[in-house]
Design a protein around this motif. Sequence first.
Motif: not given
Length: 412
Positions: A79, A82, A86, A93-95, A124, A129, A132
């Motif tokens: 998180g 990411s 940003q 974005r985070s996964w 994405k 994006m 990732a």
Amino acid sequence: MPILVMKFGGTSVADLDRIRNAAEKVRREVERGYDVIVIVSAMSGKTNELVGWVSKTSPLFDAREYDAVVSSGENVTAGLMSLTLQEMDIPARSWQGWQVPLKTSSAHSSARIVEIPRENIDQKFAEGMKVAVVAGFQGISEEGRITTLGRGGSDTTAVAFAAAFEAERCDIYTDVDGIYTTDPRITKKARKLEKIAFEEMLELASLGAKVLQTRSVELAMRYKVRLRVLSSFEETDETSGTLVCDEEEIMESKVVSGVAYSRDEAKMTLLSVADRPGIAAAIFGPLAHGGINVDMIVQNVSADGRTDMTFSCPVDQVLRAERAMQEAKERGEINFGELVQDTEVCKVSVVGIGMRSHAGVAARMFEALKAENINIKVISTSEIKISVLIDRKYMELAVQALHDAFGLDEAA
Ligand code: ADP
Ligand code: ASP
Ligand code: MG
């Protein structure tokens, strides 16, 4: 867009400044035109702290809850990475593992990756994006429980993503600038290798060189991933670090190319077990069932129909091993006089594909240890390695002596 996988280990994301430093490296690759998959570890020390909490709460813990706890460190860094990207105006974005979903076996605390479906992340990327960020080390089982891939597992997450997404390269950023002839923390004479063969790295890793998780090397070899280890603290370019590659790509060749060690080993001996057909199965069956990673095994010559059986395992599995043996005894499957433990041992190994065609490596190794007056407790060999179990207090000395004895500080 070509895809690049970049993995950042614990020290590379140890605090917010270091996360920003790592994000700068990601930015550079995005500017070069890559779609990037970033795999992050937990902040350094975090996973150890989480493991400690689990063990304190429950010494013979339920592995499913262990995974639920110890996987959490990576959620935080994913998180934060990411968010950092940003803030640099890079769409990211985070996964978490389950969101990908990174599907694994149900072998909690050492699960194997089964499948990484591409659809979610590909979609994405198609929507714009650029990065990732995936939490390393974790996945989800068929039963829907969170799993982890074993210590150092983020390396394996990274290589598996590189294979699944046909990445141009898998770059493993860490706190050393490449793979060395031995752990550079143990001797200043350790020499950085420009390239190392998959098979040698596989042995070094499985014998304790934690710069790469063994499974990650296995996967890279199988799926022909271009795997590179390099520093996250230095300026780097395409030529930095060490490339793990096919034997044929390497010019340099020495009989022994590296020394590895595994510090926290234990030696357990069952004294006076009946020497009969099936005794090894009766001992090692329950140990396997109990999840003990048995490594070396020695059975003594028997006298009067009785023998001693010695095996080694990680020191933190001694309690489980002891329990498995006592239970097998109570069930009447085995009978032994005493269970003797030596929890102060380590394993030191020399590795090299040149050993296949050279004799005398063992003799040279034993001479070097003799010269330092180090007693060998157990020996095991394979085609390209020789390992010895010795007292832990001699570990550094043994590694240095062997590094010298095989001339590893000099280029071939
Ligand atoms: P990360 O947190 O980035 O995954 P690790 O601590 O798991 O980093 O792995 C990097 C460490 O591996 C180095 O700091 C080094 O001490 C150790 N190491 C052991 N053997 C070697 C080797 N042969 N070459 C380089 N590093 C090694
Ligand atoms: N954080 C995990 C560990 O310390 C996984 C990793 O860093 O690779 O083992
Ligand atoms: Mg690691």
